[in-house]
Design a protein around this motif. Sequence first.
Motif, short mmCIF file in Angstrom:
data_model
loop_
_atom_site.label_atom_id
_atom_site.label_comp_id
_atom_site.label_asym_id
_atom_site.label_seq_id
_atom_site.Cartn_x
_atom_site.Cartn_y
_atom_site.Cartn_z
N MET A 1 0.85 -1.19 0.00
CA MET A 1 0.00 0.00 0.00
C MET A 1 0.88 1.24 0.00
O MET A 1 1.80 1.37 0.83
N ARG A 2 0.60 2.15 -0.90
CA ARG A 2 1.34 3.41 -0.95
C ARG A 2 0.84 4.27 0.22
O ARG A 2 -0.34 4.61 0.29
N THR A 3 1.78 4.63 1.10
CA THR A 3 1.41 5.21 2.39
C THR A 3 2.03 6.59 2.58
O THR A 3 3.22 6.79 2.32
N ALA A 4 1.21 7.53 3.07
CA ALA A 4 1.69 8.84 3.49
C ALA A 4 1.54 8.96 4.99
O ALA A 4 0.64 8.35 5.59
N ILE A 5 2.42 9.73 5.61
CA ILE A 5 2.39 9.91 7.06
C ILE A 5 2.41 11.40 7.35
O ILE A 5 3.22 12.14 6.79
N LEU A 6 1.51 11.83 8.24
CA LEU A 6 1.48 13.20 8.72
C LEU A 6 1.95 13.24 10.17
O LEU A 6 1.48 12.45 11.00
N ALA A 7 2.87 14.15 10.48
CA ALA A 7 3.41 14.26 11.83
C ALA A 7 3.68 15.73 12.13
O ALA A 7 4.01 16.50 11.23
N SER A 8 3.55 16.10 13.41
CA SER A 8 3.75 17.49 13.80
C SER A 8 5.01 17.70 14.65
O SER A 8 5.51 18.82 14.73
N GLY A 9 5.49 16.64 15.31
CA GLY A 9 6.54 16.82 16.30
C GLY A 9 7.83 16.12 15.96
O GLY A 9 8.28 16.08 14.82
N ARG A 10 8.42 15.49 17.00
CA ARG A 10 9.74 14.90 16.85
C ARG A 10 9.74 13.66 15.98
O ARG A 10 10.77 13.24 15.46
N GLY A 11 8.58 13.00 15.84
CA GLY A 11 8.47 11.90 14.89
C GLY A 11 8.96 10.56 15.38
O GLY A 11 9.45 9.76 14.57
N SER A 12 8.82 10.26 16.67
CA SER A 12 9.31 8.96 17.15
C SER A 12 8.43 7.82 16.62
O SER A 12 8.95 6.75 16.29
N ASN A 13 7.13 8.02 16.53
CA ASN A 13 6.29 6.98 15.93
C ASN A 13 6.55 6.86 14.44
O ASN A 13 6.51 5.76 13.88
N LEU A 14 6.82 7.97 13.79
CA LEU A 14 7.22 7.93 12.38
C LEU A 14 8.48 7.08 12.22
O LEU A 14 8.57 6.24 11.33
N GLN A 15 9.46 7.28 13.12
CA GLN A 15 10.70 6.52 13.05
C GLN A 15 10.44 5.03 13.24
O GLN A 15 11.06 4.20 12.56
N ALA A 16 9.53 4.68 14.15
CA ALA A 16 9.20 3.27 14.36
C ALA A 16 8.59 2.67 13.09
O ALA A 16 8.89 1.52 12.73
N LEU A 17 7.74 3.43 12.42
CA LEU A 17 7.14 2.96 11.18
C LEU A 17 8.18 2.83 10.07
O LEU A 17 8.19 1.85 9.32
N ILE A 18 9.07 3.82 9.98
CA ILE A 18 10.14 3.76 8.97
C ILE A 18 11.03 2.55 9.21
O ILE A 18 11.40 1.83 8.28
N LYS A 19 11.39 2.31 10.48
CA LYS A 19 12.25 1.18 10.81
C LYS A 19 11.60 -0.14 10.41
O LYS A 19 12.25 -1.01 9.82
N ALA A 20 10.31 -0.29 10.73
CA ALA A 20 9.61 -1.52 10.36
C ALA A 20 9.50 -1.65 8.84
O ALA A 20 9.64 -2.75 8.28
N TYR A 21 9.27 -0.55 8.17
CA TYR A 21 9.17 -0.53 6.71
C TYR A 21 10.51 -0.93 6.08
O TYR A 21 10.55 -1.77 5.17
N GLN A 22 11.59 -0.35 6.58
CA GLN A 22 12.91 -0.64 6.01
C GLN A 22 13.36 -2.07 6.28
O GLN A 22 14.13 -2.64 5.51
N SER A 23 12.87 -2.66 7.37
CA SER A 23 13.24 -4.03 7.70
C SER A 23 12.49 -5.05 6.86
O SER A 23 12.80 -6.24 6.87
N GLY A 24 11.47 -4.59 6.14
CA GLY A 24 10.68 -5.48 5.31
C GLY A 24 9.51 -6.13 6.03
O GLY A 24 8.83 -6.98 5.46
N SER A 25 9.26 -5.72 7.28
CA SER A 25 8.16 -6.34 8.04
C SER A 25 6.81 -5.69 7.78
O SER A 25 5.79 -6.19 8.25
N LEU A 26 6.79 -4.57 7.06
CA LEU A 26 5.54 -3.92 6.72
C LEU A 26 5.32 -4.00 5.21
O LEU A 26 6.15 -3.52 4.43
N PRO A 27 4.22 -4.59 4.76
CA PRO A 27 3.93 -4.67 3.32
C PRO A 27 3.34 -3.37 2.80
O PRO A 27 2.25 -3.34 2.22
N ILE A 28 4.04 -2.28 3.04
CA ILE A 28 3.62 -0.96 2.56
C ILE A 28 4.83 -0.29 1.92
O ILE A 28 5.97 -0.76 2.05
N ARG A 29 4.58 0.82 1.26
CA ARG A 29 5.67 1.67 0.75
C ARG A 29 5.40 3.09 1.23
O ARG A 29 4.39 3.68 0.83
N ILE A 30 6.26 3.61 2.09
CA ILE A 30 6.09 4.98 2.57
C ILE A 30 6.58 5.92 1.48
O ILE A 30 7.79 5.98 1.19
#
Length: 205
Positions: A1-30
């Motif tokens: 799934m082509r995925t967009a992320i909206l964030a306002s702050g430091r982005g720690s949850n964004l980083q967790a999502l990016i890490k999972a995405y880069q590891s191949g454990s998420l079947p999405i494309r940020i």
Amino acid sequence: MRTAILASGRGSNLQALIKAYQSGSLPIRIVAVGSDSPGAGALMRAEEAGIPSRVFSINQYLHRQAQEADILNWMGENEVELLLLAGYMRVLSPSFMREVPFPILNIHPSLLPAFPGLHAQRQALEYGVKVSGCTVHFVDEGLDSGPIILQEAVPVLHEDTEESLSQRILAVEHRLYPEAVRLLALGQVKRSGRRVQILQQEELR
């Protein structure tokens, strides 16, 4: 799934999502990261990951509708199929919600429907609850009121401060949000009204 992320702050949850995405454990494309704050740490995290980002500072627009129209156009340009809110501090308008034909997910630092809105951890401490936690939910037109996908409890300790409770909840958020996204992308999230069922792999066959 082509995925967009909206964030306002430091982005720690964004980083967790990016890490999972880069590891191949998420079947999405940020494919894109957006923020309403030009100085958001989330933008730096996106840049470090090589993900295109864009700022939608409210000061750049005459009114909120213009900002949201720009976000909608941005998602259309990127052919987005899933929108994730990761510490995005603005409530999306009903008109925006009606224009989006795909799922929008959010994570909130409480066991919803308890303590919606800002400062959920402070609300929990002031109320005196013994258990708090976090919730991944679909976004609807209300405030943290959408159907619940996953929740996990975190005990509230007698000596907790808002900061200490926030940190312990955040550690769970970093695990729970990618898991909810993974389940959704794999088709294991079945929604019927307000009720959400997590299907097992064998139930998909």
